[in-house]
Write a protein that holds these residues in place. Sequence first.
Motif, PDB file in Angstrom:
ATOM      1  N   GLY A  69     -10.225  -7.765   2.014  1.00 45.77           N
ATOM      2  CA  GLY A  69     -11.274  -7.175   3.191  1.00 45.77           C
ATOM      3  C   GLY A  69     -10.759  -7.257   4.383  1.00 45.77           C
ATOM      4  O   GLY A  69     -10.978  -6.424   5.446  1.00 45.77           O
ATOM      5  N   ARG A  70      -9.777  -8.021   4.782  1.00 45.32           N
ATOM      6  CA  ARG A  70      -9.096  -8.125   6.112  1.00 45.32           C
ATOM      7  C   ARG A  70      -8.362  -7.043   6.327  1.00 45.32           C
ATOM      8  O   ARG A  70      -8.648  -6.423   7.596  1.00 45.32           O
ATOM      9  CB  ARG A  70      -8.359  -9.369   6.146  1.00 45.32           C
ATOM     10  N   LEU A  71      -7.542  -6.485   5.764  1.00 42.39           N
ATOM     11  CA  LEU A  71      -6.753  -5.324   5.832  1.00 42.39           C
ATOM     12  C   LEU A  71      -7.567  -4.038   6.056  1.00 42.39           C
ATOM     13  O   LEU A  71      -7.367  -3.279   6.994  1.00 42.39           O
ATOM     14  CB  LEU A  71      -5.698  -5.056   4.934  1.00 42.39           C
ATOM     15  N   GLU A  72      -8.509  -3.876   5.291  1.00 39.49           N
ATOM     16  CA  GLU A  72      -9.575  -2.771   5.395  1.00 39.49           C
ATOM     17  C   GLU A  72     -10.295  -2.811   6.732  1.00 39.49           C
ATOM     18  O   GLU A  72     -10.522  -1.663   7.345  1.00 39.49           O
ATOM     19  CB  GLU A  72     -10.600  -2.769   4.270  1.00 39.49           C
ATOM     20  N   ALA A  73     -10.437  -4.017   7.279  1.00 37.52           N
ATOM     21  CA  ALA A  73     -11.276  -3.915   8.446  1.00 37.52           C
ATOM     22  C   ALA A  73     -10.468  -3.529   9.634  1.00 37.52           C
ATOM     23  O   ALA A  73     -10.858  -3.092  10.659  1.00 37.52           O
ATOM     24  CB  ALA A  73     -11.714  -5.464   8.948  1.00 37.52           C
ATOM     25  N   LEU A  74      -9.059  -3.638   9.370  1.00 30.54           N
ATOM     26  CA  LEU A  74      -8.164  -3.231  10.514  1.00 30.54           C
ATOM     27  C   LEU A  74      -7.589  -1.644  10.171  1.00 30.54           C
ATOM     28  O   LEU A  74      -6.614  -1.354  11.171  1.00 30.54           O
ATOM     29  CB  LEU A  74      -6.897  -4.207  10.526  1.00 30.54           C
ATOM     30  N   GLY A  75      -8.048  -1.258   9.033  1.00 31.82           N
ATOM     31  CA  GLY A  75      -7.078   0.090   8.669  1.00 31.82           C
ATOM     32  C   GLY A  75      -5.745  -0.110   8.379  1.00 31.82           C
ATOM     33  O   GLY A  75      -4.998   0.901   8.576  1.00 31.82           O
ATOM     34  N   LEU A  76      -5.452  -1.227   7.639  1.00 27.00           N
ATOM     35  CA  LEU A  76      -4.106  -1.422   7.453  1.00 27.00           C
ATOM     36  C   LEU A  76      -3.824  -1.725   5.816  1.00 27.00           C
ATOM     37  O   LEU A  76      -2.895  -2.136   5.492  1.00 27.00           O
ATOM     38  CB  LEU A  76      -3.563  -2.867   8.152  1.00 27.00           C
ATOM     39  N   ASP A  77      -4.975  -1.281   5.336  1.00 24.84           N
ATOM     40  CA  ASP A  77      -4.696  -1.520   3.701  1.00 24.84           C
ATOM     41  C   ASP A  77      -4.095  -0.462   3.128  1.00 24.84           C
ATOM     42  O   ASP A  77      -3.574   0.485   3.701  1.00 24.84           O
ATOM     43  CB  ASP A  77      -6.376  -1.272   3.148  1.00 24.84           C
ATOM     44  N   GLY A  78      -3.705  -0.764   1.829  1.00 22.34           N
ATOM     45  CA  GLY A  78      -2.562   0.444   1.168  1.00 22.34           C
ATOM     46  C   GLY A  78      -3.288   1.614   1.163  1.00 22.34           C
ATOM     47  O   GLY A  78      -2.579   2.846   1.283  1.00 22.34           O
ATOM     48  N   ALA A  79      -4.655   1.713   0.903  1.00 19.18           N
ATOM     49  CA  ALA A  79      -5.242   3.333   0.738  1.00 19.18           C
ATOM     50  C   ALA A  79      -5.004   4.027   2.106  1.00 19.18           C
ATOM     51  O   ALA A  79      -4.698   5.321   2.157  1.00 19.18           O
ATOM     52  CB  ALA A  79      -6.480   3.160   0.210  1.00 19.18           C
ATOM     53  N   ASN A  80      -5.252   3.320   3.292  1.00 21.75           N
ATOM     54  CA  ASN A  80      -5.325   4.111   4.601  1.00 21.75           C
ATOM     55  C   ASN A  80      -3.781   4.367   4.833  1.00 21.75           C
ATOM     56  O   ASN A  80      -3.287   5.276   5.265  1.00 21.75           O
ATOM     57  CB  ASN A  80      -5.869   3.245   5.572  1.00 21.75           C
ATOM     58  N   LEU A  81      -2.985   3.528   4.813  1.00 22.26           N
ATOM     59  CA  LEU A  81      -1.625   3.516   5.385  1.00 22.26           C
ATOM     60  C   LEU A  81      -0.598   4.578   4.455  1.00 22.26           C
ATOM     61  O   LEU A  81       0.058   5.254   4.873  1.00 22.26           O
ATOM     62  CB  LEU A  81      -1.037   1.996   5.434  1.00 22.26           C
ATOM     63  N   THR A  82      -0.770   4.218   3.253  1.00 18.41           N
ATOM     64  CA  THR A  82      -0.200   5.355   2.035  1.00 18.41           C
ATOM     65  C   THR A  82      -0.463   6.800   2.500  1.00 18.41           C
ATOM     66  O   THR A  82       0.293   7.780   2.368  1.00 18.41           O
ATOM     67  CB  THR A  82       0.071   4.836   0.850  1.00 18.41           C
ATOM     68  N   ALA A  83      -1.984   6.722   2.888  1.00 19.72           N
ATOM     69  CA  ALA A  83      -2.345   8.087   3.136  1.00 19.72           C
ATOM     70  C   ALA A  83      -1.827   8.781   4.441  1.00 19.72           C
ATOM     71  O   ALA A  83      -1.207  10.005   4.528  1.00 19.72           O
ATOM     72  CB  ALA A  83      -3.933   8.209   2.968  1.00 19.72           C
ATOM     73  N   ALA A  84      -1.644   8.191   5.345  1.00 19.22           N
ATOM     74  CA  ALA A  84      -1.146   8.331   6.552  1.00 19.22           C
ATOM     75  C   ALA A  84       0.073   8.487   6.755  1.00 19.22           C
ATOM     76  O   ALA A  84       0.819   9.379   7.321  1.00 19.22           O
ATOM     77  CB  ALA A  84      -1.597   7.447   7.465  1.00 19.22           C
ATOM     78  N   TYR A  85       1.154   7.757   5.827  1.00 13.76           N
ATOM     79  CA  TYR A  85       2.368   7.611   5.786  1.00 13.76           C
ATOM     80  C   TYR A  85       2.939   7.651   4.308  1.00 13.76           C
ATOM     81  O   TYR A  85       3.112   6.597   3.761  1.00 13.76           O
ATOM     82  CB  TYR A  85       3.197   6.499   6.602  1.00 13.76           C
ATOM     83  N   PRO A  86       3.098   9.134   3.687  1.00 10.89           N
ATOM     84  CA  PRO A  86       3.248   8.853   2.154  1.00 10.89           C
ATOM     85  C   PRO A  86       4.495   8.377   1.669  1.00 10.89           C
ATOM     86  O   PRO A  86       4.581   8.030   0.782  1.00 10.89           O
ATOM     87  CB  PRO A  86       3.293  10.482   1.896  1.00 10.89           C
ATOM     88  N   HIS A  87       5.532   8.404   2.723  1.00  5.05           N
ATOM     89  CA  HIS A  87       6.731   7.539   2.410  1.00  5.05           C
ATOM     90  C   HIS A  87       6.657   5.967   2.208  1.00  5.05           C
ATOM     91  O   HIS A  87       7.638   5.412   1.800  1.00  5.05           O
ATOM     92  CB  HIS A  87       7.818   8.017   3.306  1.00  5.05           C
ATOM     93  N   LEU A  88       5.854   5.604   2.727  1.00  7.65           N
ATOM     94  CA  LEU A  88       5.433   3.976   2.948  1.00  7.65           C
ATOM     95  C   LEU A  88       5.222   3.238   1.533  1.00  7.65           C
ATOM     96  O   LEU A  88       4.480   3.536   0.743  1.00  7.65           O
ATOM     97  CB  LEU A  88       4.278   3.583   3.810  1.00  7.65           C
ATOM     98  N   VAL A  89       5.999   2.217   1.516  1.00  2.00           N
ATOM     99  CA  VAL A  89       5.676   1.117   0.421  1.00  2.00           C
ATOM    100  C   VAL A  89       5.058   0.038   0.830  1.00  2.00           C
ATOM    101  O   VAL A  89       5.320  -0.546   1.877  1.00  2.00           O
ATOM    102  CB  VAL A  89       6.991   0.645  -0.187  1.00  2.00           C
ATOM    103  N   HIS A  90       3.766  -0.002   0.462  1.00  2.00           N
ATOM    104  CA  HIS A  90       2.711  -1.046   0.997  1.00  2.00           C
ATOM    105  C   HIS A  90       2.425  -2.150   0.135  1.00  2.00           C
ATOM    106  O   HIS A  90       2.048  -2.031  -1.003  1.00  2.00           O
ATOM    107  CB  HIS A  90       1.097  -0.426   1.261  1.00  2.00           C
ATOM    108  N   ALA A  91       2.940  -3.339   0.466  1.00  2.00           N
ATOM    109  CA  ALA A  91       2.947  -4.398  -0.436  1.00  2.00           C
ATOM    110  C   ALA A  91       2.075  -5.148   0.138  1.00  2.00           C
ATOM    111  O   ALA A  91       2.125  -5.939   1.266  1.00  2.00           O
ATOM    112  CB  ALA A  91       4.538  -5.115  -0.297  1.00  2.00           C
TER     113      ALA A  91
END
Length: 199
Positions: free
Chosen positions: A89-111
Motif C-alpha cells: 500500500g505504501r508504494l501505491e500511495a506515492l505512485g511508486l508501485d510497479g504498475a504505475n512505474l512500468t507503465a510510465a517507463y516501459p524499460h524499467l525493472v521494478h523490484a
Amino acid sequence: MSAYRGVRIVDFSQGVAGPMATMLLGDLEAEVVKVEPPGGDRMASHPGYLAWNRNKQVVTLDLETGEGLAAAKALVAGADVALFDAAPGRLEALGLDGANLTAAYPHLVHAWMPPYGTTGVWSDLPAHHSLLAGLTGVAFRQGAWSDAPIHLVIPICWYAQAVLGAGAIGAALFERSRSGRGQALTVSGLHGSAQAAPP
C-alpha cells in the motif's frame, strides 16, 4: 567485463535484504544509487551497513514532500532498475508501485522486496529478522540439542531474500535484452524464508 556494467539501479530499500541484493549487483559493476530518508537507513548503526552499501552513491530524499518525491521519480526515470521494500500500500500511495512505474517507463525493472508477504496481517509488521524467522518456523527448523526454536544471530532469511532478489533482477534484465521491455517483480521475506529453512 561484467554484464551489469552500465546498468543503473536506484535502491530505495533499507536494512539487509534489499541493500544486499543491490550490493551483489554493484559488486558485478552495476551503478547503484541508494536513496535514504532523512535520518538515514534504519540499520545505519549496524556494522553490516558498510558492507551492504559498499560501492553505492547515497542520497537523502524525503518522499513525504513534493520536492523529494519528484526527485525520486526523476531518478527512477533514468534508471534500469528501481528497488523498494515498503509495506503493501505504501508504494501505491506515492505512485511508486510497479504498475504505475512500468507503465510510465516501459524499460524499467521494478523490484519489490517487502519484509514479509504482500497481503495479510503479517504484511504490516515491523521489519525484524527474528520476528520473520519466528513466524515462519525457520527458527524452529534449525538443528539444536533440544526441541525448541533457535534465535538466529545471522539473518539468513534476509540473506536468502537478497540472493533471490538479485537473481530475479538479473533474469528480468536478461529478458529485457530480448524483448526491450522491463517488468515488475516481487521477492518477499516469505520467499527468503522458504529458501532459508532446511528440509
